[in-house]
Design an enzyme around this catalytic site. Structure first.
Site, PDB file in Angstrom:
ATOM      1  N   GLU A   1       0.379  -4.060  -4.824  1.00 17.35           N
ATOM      2  CA  GLU A   1      -0.111  -2.961  -3.822  1.00 17.35           C
ATOM      3  C   GLU A   1       0.615  -1.480  -4.031  1.00 17.35           C
ATOM      4  O   GLU A   1      -0.312  -0.768  -4.050  1.00 17.35           O
ATOM      5  CB  GLU A   1       0.067  -3.258  -2.242  1.00 17.35           C
TER       6      GLU A   1
ATOM      7  N   TYR B   1      -0.141   2.066   5.022  1.00 25.22           N
ATOM      8  CA  TYR B   1      -1.529   1.282   4.350  1.00 25.22           C
ATOM      9  C   TYR B   1      -0.704   0.024   3.696  1.00 25.22           C
ATOM     10  O   TYR B   1      -1.379  -1.198   3.862  1.00 25.22           O
ATOM     11  CB  TYR B   1      -1.990   1.932   3.183  1.00 25.22           C
TER      12      TYR B   1
ATOM     13  N   ASP C   1      -8.203   2.151   2.998  1.00 25.56           N
ATOM     14  CA  ASP C   1      -7.870   2.792   1.864  1.00 25.56           C
ATOM     15  C   ASP C   1      -9.197   3.629   1.488  1.00 25.56           C
ATOM     16  O   ASP C   1     -10.012   3.710   2.439  1.00 25.56           O
ATOM     17  CB  ASP C   1      -7.408   1.899   0.734  1.00 25.56           C
TER      18      ASP C   1
END
Ligand code: SF4
Length: 358
Positions: free
Chosen positions: A49, A129, A147
């Protein structure tokens, strides 16, 4: 028939259980086989990520694989030297991400691996996020994510023509209301995958979309207009000068000071361009020698377009204000990508083999 433009703000759009099931079924059949999707290890998902922020999937795959071979556990990363970590990261850009990942691993070593969104938010470098992505994908926590892909899918599905923060907030509300709580990680990835592979910024493949029948933009012929485009960002043009000092087969570099772009990495002496043929700042740093213009390297970062005039300096002596390395050592040194391209330019001109970072 062209339909009347929908009144965006009056729309209450949601994906029903049946449509949500269709999206998950589509994801199960069509998702890309990415290496981090083969593991539930929170550390491995965390690394993916962070790498995926502002970087394309195809670029990240080899970096993630190399990273996981070098630092397979959070403990191995936490005990690594920062220069070695930067060296593995070099070429991915946005180096602050790398430093924060290292700081985060040390935090986890002290406090333990988080198990929910709140826990992840305490880790250095992990924002809303990322916390939600890791917790939902690796740990099954019912937390939605938004996102750029999800925001675009939402704007089109709902026909929402708002911009910026307003659109972002609306997308978050929608994501909370529509989360498929029994498979939160897959649900989040399905939405992101749809945005990345079908509902793309240009020419979305609506004919292959599992939500085509429910999409307001599709039904109202506004796919090309959504999301609404923000005003163009002003481009900032910069010019810099770089000298590449060489003495008896060794190159002179300096470490980039704290507070500057690429801090802690290594570069050939660089200054903002000044109207001097031989800028005194570079001359004082590099010492005497014969100077020759080599070419211009161009680099873009965010809204900046940087033209770097590169000159090659055959030094009379080694300046003690620089650190000196041969080409084999340079391959191991963390250097920003424009500096790597400068090195390649010079090695080509010298007729020497170019060395890829190890
Ligand atoms: S129908 Fe087209 S615009 Fe609508 S969500 Fe699917 S791909 Fe995107």
């Amino acid at each position: 028939m062209r339909l009347r433009r929908a009144t965006t703000l009056s729309l209450k759009f949601s994906i029903s259980g049946k449509d949500g099931g269709a999206l998950l079924a589509w994801y199960d059949q069509n998702r890309r086989e990415l290496p981090w999707r083969k593991t539930q290890d929170p550390y491995a998902v965390w690394v993916s990520e962070i790498m995926l922020q502002q970087t394309q999937v195809s670029t990240v795959v080899p970096y993630w694989e190399r990273w996981m071979q070098t630092f397979p556990t959070v403990e191995s990363l936490a005990s690594a030297d920062e220069q070695d970590v930067l060296s593995i990261w070099q070429g991915l850009g946005y180096y602050r991400r790398c430093r924060m990942l290292l700081a985060g691993s040390r935090w986890v070593l002290d406090h333990g691996m988080p198990i929910d969104v709140e826990g992840w938010l305490c880790v250095p470098g992990v924002g809303q996020y990322t916390a939600r992505a890791i917790a939902s994908i690796a740990q099954g926590v019912a937390a939605p994510v938004v996102d750029g892909n999800v925001e675009r899918v939402y704007a089109r599905l709902a026909g929402d023509d708002r911009l910026g923060k307003e659109l972002h907030a609306a997308a978050w509300d929608w994501a909370h209301q529509n989360l498929f709580a029994s498979r939160p990680g897959d649900w989040n990835q399905a939405l992101m995958e749809l945005g990345a592979t079908v509902c793309t910024p240009n020419r979305p493949a609506c004919g292959s979309c599992p939500l085509e029948d429910r999409c307001v933009a599709r039904q109202s012929w506004r796919v090309d207009d959504l999301p609404t485009k923000p005003p163009k960002m002003r481009v900032v043009k910069l010019r810099q000068s770089v000298w590449v000092p060489i003495h008896q087969g060794q190159f002179g570099l300096r470490q980039i000071p704290a507070g500057q772009w690429w801090e802690g990495m290594w570069e050939f002496p660089r200054i903002d361009w000044v109207a001097e043929t031989e800028p005194s700042e570079l001359r004082e740093l590099c010492g005497g020698g014969w100077l020759e213009y080599s070419g211009t390297v161009r680099h873009s970062v965010t809204c900046h377009r940087i033209a770097i005039d590169v000159s090659f300096l055959r030094c009379d002596d080694r300046s003690d204000r620089l650190h000196w390395y041969d080409t084999a050592s340079l391959a191991k040194l963390p250097m920003p990508s424009p500096q790597r391209r400068i090195l390649k330019l010079i090695l080509n001109q010298l007729g020497l083999p170019t060395t890829d970072p190890s």
